[in-house]
Design a protein around this motif. Sequence first.
Motif, PDB file in Angstrom:
ATOM      1  N   GLY A 235       0.817  -1.197   0.000  1.00 44.36           N
ATOM      2  CA  GLY A 235       0.000   0.000   0.000  1.00 44.36           C
ATOM      3  C   GLY A 235       0.858   1.258   0.000  1.00 44.36           C
ATOM      4  N   HIS A 236       0.347   2.299   0.662  1.00 44.39           N
ATOM      5  CA  HIS A 236       0.987   3.611   0.590  1.00 44.39           C
ATOM      6  C   HIS A 236       2.240   3.724   1.455  1.00 44.39           C
ATOM      7  N   TRP A 237       2.314   2.952   2.537  1.00 46.58           N
ATOM      8  CA  TRP A 237       3.447   3.058   3.457  1.00 46.58           C
ATOM      9  C   TRP A 237       4.501   2.010   3.086  1.00 46.58           C
ATOM     10  N   ALA A 238       4.996   2.112   1.876  1.00 44.81           N
ATOM     11  CA  ALA A 238       5.802   1.048   1.277  1.00 44.81           C
ATOM     12  C   ALA A 238       7.070   0.718   2.056  1.00 44.81           C
ATOM     13  N   THR A 239       7.739   1.705   2.613  1.00 38.24           N
ATOM     14  CA  THR A 239       9.034   1.426   3.244  1.00 38.24           C
ATOM     15  C   THR A 239       8.913   0.534   4.470  1.00 38.24           C
ATOM     16  N   VAL A 240       7.723   0.507   5.085  1.00 41.57           N
ATOM     17  CA  VAL A 240       7.505  -0.408   6.215  1.00 41.57           C
ATOM     18  C   VAL A 240       6.653  -1.609   5.814  1.00 41.57           C
ATOM     19  N   GLU A 241       5.892  -1.490   4.730  1.00 44.81           N
ATOM     20  CA  GLU A 241       5.092  -2.620   4.269  1.00 44.81           C
ATOM     21  C   GLU A 241       5.940  -3.632   3.502  1.00 44.81           C
ATOM     22  N   ALA A 242       6.867  -3.124   2.711  1.00 41.80           N
ATOM     23  CA  ALA A 242       7.752  -3.990   1.914  1.00 41.80           C
ATOM     24  C   ALA A 242       9.188  -3.527   2.117  1.00 41.80           C
ATOM     25  N   PRO A 243       9.690  -3.598   3.355  1.00 38.46           N
ATOM     26  CA  PRO A 243      10.991  -3.002   3.675  1.00 38.46           C
ATOM     27  C   PRO A 243      12.158  -3.602   2.902  1.00 38.46           C
ATOM     28  N   GLY A 244      12.163  -4.922   2.756  1.00 38.51           N
ATOM     29  CA  GLY A 244      13.275  -5.558   2.057  1.00 38.51           C
ATOM     30  C   GLY A 244      13.341  -5.175   0.601  1.00 38.51           C
ATOM     31  N   GLU A 245      12.205  -5.193  -0.077  1.00 44.33           N
ATOM     32  CA  GLU A 245      12.183  -4.854  -1.499  1.00 44.33           C
ATOM     33  C   GLU A 245      12.463  -3.374  -1.719  1.00 44.33           C
ATOM     34  N   CYS A 246      11.931  -2.527  -0.848  1.00 43.81           N
ATOM     35  CA  CYS A 246      12.240  -1.095  -0.957  1.00 43.81           C
ATOM     36  C   CYS A 246      13.736  -0.855  -0.775  1.00 43.81           C
ATOM     37  N   SER A 247      14.329  -1.523   0.196  1.00 44.24           N
ATOM     38  CA  SER A 247      15.763  -1.367   0.443  1.00 44.24           C
ATOM     39  C   SER A 247      16.575  -1.831  -0.751  1.00 44.24           C
ATOM     40  N   ARG A 248      16.174  -2.952  -1.341  1.00 42.62           N
ATOM     41  CA  ARG A 248      16.921  -3.490  -2.488  1.00 42.62           C
ATOM     42  C   ARG A 248      16.854  -2.531  -3.670  1.00 42.62           C
ATOM     43  N   ARG A 249      15.668  -2.039  -3.983  1.00 44.03           N
ATOM     44  CA  ARG A 249      15.529  -1.147  -5.135  1.00 44.03           C
ATOM     45  C   ARG A 249      16.227   0.189  -4.892  1.00 44.03           C
ATOM     46  N   LEU A 250      16.165   0.668  -3.671  1.00 45.91           N
ATOM     47  CA  LEU A 250      16.869   1.896  -3.325  1.00 45.91           C
ATOM     48  C   LEU A 250      18.369   1.715  -3.479  1.00 45.91           C
ATOM     49  N   ALA A 251      18.903   0.631  -2.921  1.00 46.21           N
ATOM     50  CA  ALA A 251      20.347   0.383  -2.993  1.00 46.21           C
ATOM     51  C   ALA A 251      20.804   0.183  -4.432  1.00 46.21           C
ATOM     52  N   ASP A 252      20.025  -0.538  -5.229  1.00 48.17           N
ATOM     53  CA  ASP A 252      20.385  -0.776  -6.632  1.00 48.17           C
ATOM     54  C   ASP A 252      20.428   0.533  -7.411  1.00 48.17           C
ATOM     55  N   PHE A 253      19.445   1.397  -7.162  1.00 47.60           N
ATOM     56  CA  PHE A 253      19.407   2.686  -7.859  1.00 47.60           C
ATOM     57  C   PHE A 253      20.603   3.543  -7.469  1.00 47.60           C
ATOM     58  N   LEU A 254      20.892   3.604  -6.183  1.00 49.08           N
ATOM     59  CA  LEU A 254      22.025   4.412  -5.735  1.00 49.08           C
ATOM     60  C   LEU A 254      23.337   3.883  -6.287  1.00 49.08           C
ATOM     61  N   ALA A 255      23.453   2.564  -6.413  1.00 46.53           N
ATOM     62  CA  ALA A 255      24.675   1.985  -6.968  1.00 46.53           C
ATOM     63  C   ALA A 255      24.863   2.402  -8.430  1.00 46.53           C
ATOM     64  N   ARG A 256      23.738   2.599  -9.135  1.00 45.76           N
ATOM     65  CA  ARG A 256      23.829   2.998 -10.552  1.00 45.76           C
ATOM     66  C   ARG A 256      24.169   4.476 -10.698  1.00 45.76           C
ATOM     67  N   VAL A 257      23.568   5.333  -9.852  1.00 49.42           N
ATOM     68  CA  VAL A 257      23.716   6.771 -10.070  1.00 49.42           C
ATOM     69  C   VAL A 257      24.863   7.384  -9.274  1.00 49.42           C
ATOM     70  N   HIS A 258      25.285   6.704  -8.202  1.00 53.00           N
ATOM     71  CA  HIS A 258      26.328   7.290  -7.357  1.00 53.00           C
ATOM     72  C   HIS A 258      27.705   6.939  -7.921  1.00 53.00           C
ATOM     73  N   ARG A 259      28.437   7.956  -8.329  1.00 54.33           N
ATOM     74  CA  ARG A 259      29.772   7.753  -8.924  1.00 54.33           C
ATOM     75  C   ARG A 259      30.816   8.453  -8.069  1.00 54.33           C
TER      76      ARG A 259
END
Length: 259
Positions: A235-259
């Motif tokens: 639902g709307h509170w994704a970071t606590v509803e799907a914490p593992g998947e949110c963390s994975r997608r966040l980390a993957d994105f940062l790994a791509r854009v952070h140089r």
Amino acid sequence: MTTVSVGTAVAEVSGEGFPLVMIHGLGGTSNMFFPQMQALSGFRVVRVDLPGSGRSPRPVDALSIEGMAQAVLKVMEATGVEKAHVVGHSMGTIVAQQIAAERPEAVASLVLFGALAEPAEATRNGLQARAKLARSGGMSDIADQIVANAISAHTREHFPAAAAFVRESITRQDFESYARTCEALAKAQAIDAKRIKAPALLITGDADTVNPPSVAQALADRIKGAVFSSLDRSGHWATVEAPGECSRRLADFLARVHR
């Protein structure tokens, strides 16, 4: 971890590395992003309690999105952050967009959970009504409504602790500050998305009834190069509803854009 007070905002600062600033939504606090902290171990993370929310004091004057953005920028300045990845949830995504548009040099990237450009007219009216309910002593009623309607059925059934977290986050808010935050969000206006130059990832639960995936997709379409991603059974509170998947997608994105 260090707690700092800067003007009307309180923030928690932890870790070492490139800065990352996190901005919660209506009824949230810096703890909204606590489940992502392990995935952000390589960054210096600044989690802000917006003015009037969480541990930040009740504001003297009316709140506004612009004022919230300025409060976050003051926290960044006080903590020595010149440029950061900026993560927001719900109302915090509007604050993040404001910062990215007004101070593009300060934003390395944007990650927006449950994003919107501005509230729909019906939502604006609902927020005004919610402010009145908060002032009449109805914070528990508001919390129950949010748990019933803003969290997915899957979360309520299988992860009741997440639902309890959301309810506690709302009932612990100062009622007058919460009402003023509702009124500020009700008056929020979309910024010109073309002014956002930073790479952006928008993540929304497929069961988000507050800001449905179509809302985030429409916003992503207006931000050059932005990517939209949907979360299953969240639902709307994704970071606590799907914490593992949110963390994975966040980390993957940062790994791509952070140089």
